[in-house]
Design an enzyme around this catalytic site. Structure first.
Site, PDB file in Angstrom:
ATOM      1  N   TYR A  17      11.664   2.195  -0.495  1.00 56.11           N
ATOM      2  CA  TYR A  17      10.824   1.068  -0.075  1.00 56.11           C
ATOM      3  C   TYR A  17       9.996   0.565  -1.258  1.00 56.11           C
ATOM      4  CZ  TYR A  17       7.147  -1.734   1.889  1.00 56.11           C
ATOM      5  OH  TYR A  17       6.275  -2.772   2.121  1.00 56.11           O
ATOM      6  N   HIS A  21      10.319  -3.094  -2.657  1.00 52.59           N
ATOM      7  CA  HIS A  21       9.093  -3.894  -2.560  1.00 52.59           C
ATOM      8  C   HIS A  21       8.747  -4.468  -3.932  1.00 52.59           C
ATOM      9  CE1 HIS A  21       4.992  -4.989  -1.384  1.00 52.59           C
ATOM     10  NE2 HIS A  21       4.630  -4.476  -2.543  1.00 52.59           N
ATOM     11  N   TYR A  40      -2.287  -9.822   0.695  1.00 51.70           N
ATOM     12  CA  TYR A  40      -1.613  -8.824   1.505  1.00 51.70           C
ATOM     13  C   TYR A  40      -1.883  -7.476   0.866  1.00 51.70           C
ATOM     14  CZ  TYR A  40       1.368 -11.383   4.774  1.00 51.70           C
ATOM     15  OH  TYR A  40       1.829 -12.129   5.811  1.00 51.70           O
TER      16      TYR A  40
END
Length: 100
Positions: A17, A21, A40
């Protein structure tokens, strides 16, 4: 508007991930900013593999958020490493907000 939501990784997919990402983030960041997104922040709970996302945005709706993220990242990019809906979009559960 500040919003929190959560998503969940499959076991053993934490490093993958992070790698993916980091590959897509510049493109996603640009698209979020183009549509009024400001910030974010993503946290990983290693015990439960839950991703907690806190976002600050000027977007009119958070349905728009999902459309933008899917457009930026491609529906299939993370589908094999996290829980997804039948259309391969990430399962995203909105969290209740309490303000002080």
């Amino acid at each position: 508007m500040i919003k929190g939501f959560k998503m969940k990784l499959y076991p053993g997919m934490e490093a993958e991930y992070e790698k993916r990402h980091n590959q897509l983030w510049p493109e996603m960041k640009d698209m979020i900013h183009e549509h009024g997104g400001k910030n974010y922040t993503i946290f990983l709970d290693r015990e439960t593999l839950t991703l907690l996302v806190i976002s600050r945005s000027k977007m009119r709706s958070f349905g728009q958020r999902a459309q933008i993220l899917n457009q930026a990242s491609g529906r299939d990019f993370m589908a094999d490493i996290m829980e997804t809906n039948p259309d391969n979009s990430p399962v995203s559960i909105d969290l209740k907000t309490y303000s002080i």
